[in-house]
Each structure stands twice: as C-alpha cells, then as structure tokens.
Motif scaffolding. Structure first.
Motif, short mmCIF file in Angstrom:
data_model
loop_
_atom_site.label_atom_id
_atom_site.label_comp_id
_atom_site.label_asym_id
_atom_site.label_seq_id
_atom_site.Cartn_x
_atom_site.Cartn_y
_atom_site.Cartn_z
N VAL A 90 0.84 -1.20 0.00
CA VAL A 90 0.00 0.00 0.00
C VAL A 90 0.88 1.25 0.00
O VAL A 90 0.64 2.19 -0.76
N ASP A 91 1.88 1.25 0.86
CA ASP A 91 2.76 2.43 0.95
C ASP A 91 3.53 2.68 -0.34
O ASP A 91 3.83 3.82 -0.68
N TRP A 92 3.86 1.63 -1.07
CA TRP A 92 4.68 1.76 -2.27
C TRP A 92 3.85 1.77 -3.55
O TRP A 92 4.38 1.67 -4.64
N ARG A 93 2.54 1.91 -3.44
CA ARG A 93 1.69 1.82 -4.63
C ARG A 93 1.98 2.91 -5.66
O ARG A 93 1.67 2.75 -6.83
N HIS A 94 2.58 4.04 -5.23
CA HIS A 94 2.92 5.11 -6.17
C HIS A 94 4.43 5.21 -6.39
O HIS A 94 4.90 6.17 -7.00
N ALA A 95 5.16 4.22 -5.91
CA ALA A 95 6.62 4.20 -6.06
C ALA A 95 6.98 3.86 -7.51
O ALA A 95 6.12 3.43 -8.29
N PRO A 96 8.25 4.03 -7.85
CA PRO A 96 8.69 3.62 -9.19
C PRO A 96 8.39 2.13 -9.43
O PRO A 96 8.28 1.35 -8.47
N PRO A 97 8.26 1.74 -10.69
CA PRO A 97 7.85 0.36 -11.02
C PRO A 97 8.69 -0.73 -10.35
O PRO A 97 8.13 -1.74 -9.90
N ALA A 98 9.98 -0.56 -10.24
CA ALA A 98 10.83 -1.60 -9.62
C ALA A 98 10.47 -1.79 -8.15
O ALA A 98 10.37 -2.92 -7.66
N ARG A 99 10.26 -0.70 -7.45
CA ARG A 99 9.89 -0.80 -6.03
C ARG A 99 8.50 -1.40 -5.87
O ARG A 99 8.26 -2.20 -4.97
N ARG A 100 7.57 -0.99 -6.74
CA ARG A 100 6.22 -1.58 -6.70
C ARG A 100 6.29 -3.08 -6.94
O ARG A 100 5.60 -3.86 -6.27
N ALA A 101 7.12 -3.50 -7.89
CA ALA A 101 7.25 -4.93 -8.19
C ALA A 101 7.75 -5.70 -6.97
O ALA A 101 7.28 -6.80 -6.68
N ILE A 102 8.69 -5.12 -6.25
CA ILE A 102 9.20 -5.76 -5.03
C ILE A 102 8.08 -5.87 -4.00
O ILE A 102 7.85 -6.94 -3.42
N ALA A 103 7.39 -4.77 -3.78
CA ALA A 103 6.34 -4.76 -2.75
C ALA A 103 5.21 -5.71 -3.10
O ALA A 103 4.73 -6.47 -2.25
#
Length: 121
Positions: A88-101
């Motif tokens: 939820v916190d990383w839903r607007h993060a860059p794609p690589a971080r979203r993929a990790i989350a």
C-alpha cells in the motif's frame, strides 16, 4: 545430507539471515510495521527479528524441526500484514519498487508451505 535437512537447512538460513537483518538494518522493517500494532515500530522489528532467529534455530535442530517448521509457517503468515502495508505504501513508487512490494505478497504462500513441508518430514 538427508532430504529433511536439505529442505530445513535452507529455510533456517533464510530465517536467520532475515532475523539478523532486523538488528543490523532495522529502518526498512520499522517502516512496514502496521500502525495498528501497539507500541513503537522498532519494538516490533526487534521482536520479529528475535522470533526469526529462534525459529531458525528450531528448524535447524532435528529434535525441534517439526515445531520449528510449524512456527515458521505461522511466522510467515503473521508478517503478511507488514507486506500488505508495504504494498500500500509503495503503490505510487517507481515500477521496480512496486514490483518488489507486490511480489512479496504471493511469496508468502510458498514460504508458509515450505514451513509446513519441513514440519511434516
């Protein structure tokens, strides 16, 4: 090496590594502690790190392996809310971080099954 130790020892290693990281680099773990838990995030980070180390030891020792496998499965299920918070916190993060989350969410299923498999052997 027996079939049992081949599955158990890597699980123990994974848990031990994660447990140590909770103490060496606690900030990323603090950030994903759900706010609904009482007390401070650092307390939960250190408690979960200690739990991972204890479960790793139980999985590594043949005499406590069954209990350790069950505890590992329970621990992996118990930390799922932290992974949801991260997603939820990383839903607007860059794609690589979203993929990790987002990738951490379904990863919990094979981890829980791994703990249960170790407990059955």
């Amino acid at each position: 090496m027996t079939t049992t130790s081949r599955g158990a020892l890597p699980l123990a290693g994974l848990l031990a590594t994660s447990g140590v990281l909770h103490f060496l680099a606690p900030k990323p773990f603090d950030a994903i502690v759900p706010r609904s838990l009482p007390g401070g995030p650092r307390t939960w980070t250190l408690l979960s790190g200690a739990a991972e180390l204890a479960v790793a030891a139980a999985v590594a020792h043949p005499g406590t392996r069954r209990l350790g496998g069950l505890a590992a499965a329970g621990l992996f299920a118990a930390v799922f809310p932290a992974n949801v918070k991260m997603a939820v916190d990383w839903r607007h993060a860059p794609p690589a971080r979203r993929a990790i989350a987002y990738g951490r969410l379904p990863l919990q299923i094979p981890l829980v099954l791994w703990g249960l498999r170790v407990a059955r052997r």
